[in-house]
Motif scaffolding. Structure first.
Motif, PDB file in Angstrom:
ATOM      1  N   ILE B  55       0.913  -1.305  -0.002  1.00 25.36           N
ATOM      2  CA  ILE B  55      -0.019  -0.070  -0.251  1.00 25.36           C
ATOM      3  C   ILE B  55       1.012   1.253   0.047  1.00 25.36           C
ATOM      4  O   ILE B  55       0.275   2.260  -0.244  1.00 25.36           O
ATOM      5  CB  ILE B  55      -1.038  -0.166   1.177  1.00 25.36           C
ATOM      6  CG1 ILE B  55      -0.328   0.263   2.378  1.00 25.36           C
ATOM      7  CG2 ILE B  55      -1.764  -1.146   1.167  1.00 25.36           C
ATOM      8  CD1 ILE B  55      -1.273   0.809   3.722  1.00 25.36           C
ATOM      9  N   LEU B  58       0.816   4.013  -3.050  1.00 29.03           N
ATOM     10  CA  LEU B  58      -0.553   4.287  -3.598  1.00 29.03           C
ATOM     11  C   LEU B  58      -1.184   5.762  -3.490  1.00 29.03           C
ATOM     12  O   LEU B  58      -0.512   6.350  -2.835  1.00 29.03           O
ATOM     13  CB  LEU B  58      -1.557   3.363  -2.937  1.00 29.03           C
ATOM     14  CG  LEU B  58      -1.505   2.037  -3.037  1.00 29.03           C
ATOM     15  CD1 LEU B  58      -2.764   1.296  -2.411  1.00 29.03           C
ATOM     16  CD2 LEU B  58      -1.412   1.401  -4.433  1.00 29.03           C
ATOM     17  N   ALA B  62      -6.608   5.526  -4.590  1.00 33.90           N
ATOM     18  CA  ALA B  62      -6.596   4.138  -4.330  1.00 33.90           C
ATOM     19  C   ALA B  62      -6.557   4.002  -2.589  1.00 33.90           C
ATOM     20  O   ALA B  62      -7.010   2.976  -2.059  1.00 33.90           O
ATOM     21  CB  ALA B  62      -5.337   3.545  -4.617  1.00 33.90           C
TER      22      ALA B  62
END
Lengths: 156, 219
Positions: B55, B58, B62
């Protein structure tokens, strides 16, 4: 009517809404009364300033709620549109006030002109809220840990 | 702008389906750690993975979707919206996503947390412990991959804290929910399956099957 959660948080004060509505209403009355541009332009500017101030202070007060909404998954666009929707409602209220103002204050009602004026008033409200809405959409997501600014206390 | 290094070289594995706690004194970096995991803050260095997905790096939208669909948040206080009813507060994630929650699942969540009779109430009429249960219901409703609980019992007394942690444990046991909890209180941390001790931004200890004493000793 069920409120979409994007409108959660501190609501705009009745005073602020009233100021906006009166300003928009007056603008509409002046347009329908066909006063000269020298009166209309300052009135339009004044309306924009009043709505802008009301929405920017509202967004400032709701900073924490908006950050929380972002945390729970509200997108920037949702926050932006949320503020603009509120501005549109204020615009509609202003337009209604303008119609009543026209009915009460002016003898002749040119319906087309009144509709045009109402559209100008409501659009003006949305335009004025663009910058506050953009600012609101830029508030970074966070938990409630961000404390609201402490009030200055006057201790003798 | 003054920049402080809050976390240094934290390497942490949160196993799925378990209750993991990070315990540390105030300012140890617990909240920053949870914020990085939950996509609320971006770490300057290092990576965060949720399941197989990385993550870090991102973009904003997102991360927003990640928070909405895959993470549940429980905070210490004031995370309920006072203008919304309990039910609306619980459903907020689904509403923001424009999704309908299955009635059956909603009822299950609400009943398990004992909130059935409070759905129409405003948060201001609830006790601190009830408010935290609402916050838990909101976090659990989306069936997130991970629930992040930042000092969930921060405003509760021992009895209330024990009850709330009982709910969290039950959720982890029964439904295999993964929970990462941050707290400064060894009593709260002792309810977890595994405890990591965070001090000055580093993991300094790890306790498996913790007790209050073993957590305090590790701190």
């Amino acid at each position: 009517m069920r409120m979409h959660p994007i409108h959660a948080g501190k609501q705009m004060g009745a005073g602020a809404v009233l100021c906006c509505v009166v300003a928009i209403g007056l603008l509409i009355v002046l347009i329908v009364a066909q006063v000269s541009g020298w009166w209309l332009l300052p009135m339009f500017a004044l309306t924009e300033v009043v709505v802008y101030r009301a929405f920017s202070s509202n967004v400032r007060q709701r900073r924490r709620d908006l950050a929380l909404l972002r945390c729970f998954g509200a997108s920037r666009a949702q926050v932006f549109n949320g503020v603009l929707t509120e501005a549109a409602w204020v615009g509609v209220l202003g337009a209604l006030a303008g119609f009543f103002g026209v009915l009460i204050l002016l003898d002749i009602l040119d319906f087309n002109l009144a509709v045009f004026a109402a559209v100008v008033g409501a659009t003006g409200a949305v335009l004025a809220a663009l910058v506050p809405a953009f600012r609101a959409s830029r508030i970074p997501p966070s938990g409630p840990s961000e404390r609201p600014p402490r009030r200055l206390s006057t201790v003798a | 702008m003054v920049r402080a290094r809050v976390l240094r070289g934290v390497d942490l594995d949160v196993p799925a389906g378990r209750l993991t706690a990070v315990v540390g004194r105030p300012e140890a970096g617990k909240t920053t750690l949870l914020n990085c995991v939950g996509g609320l803050e971006r770490p300057d260095r290092g990576t965060v993975h949720i399941g197989a997905d990385r993550i870090t790096g991102l973009g904003d939208s997102a991360l927003t979707r990640l928070r909405r669909d895959r993470i549940g948040f429980v905070f210490a206080t004031c995370s309920l919206f006072p203008t919304l009813s309990v039910e609306q507060n619980i459903r907020i994630g689904a509403e923001l996503a424009g999704r309908r929650t299955e009635k059956q699942w909603f009822t299950t969540v609400v009943e398990l947390l004992g909130l059935s009779l409070l759905l129409r109430t405003r948060p201001s009429a609830l006790t601190a412990e009830q408010r935290q249960r609402v916050a838990c219901a909101r976090a659990f409703l989306n069936r997130p991959d991970l629930v992040l609980a930042d000092e969930p019992a921060g405003e509760l007394d021992r009895m209330e804290a024990a009850a709330l942690l009982g709910f969290l444990r039950m959720w982890v046991r029964k439904l295999g929910q993964s929970v990462l909890l941050a707290t400064r209180d060894p009593f709260v941390a002792a309810h977890a399956d595994r405890v990591f001790v965070l001090a000055q931004g580093r993991i300094t200890g790890e306790v498996e099957r913790p007790t209050v004493e073993s957590v305090m000793a590790a701190m």
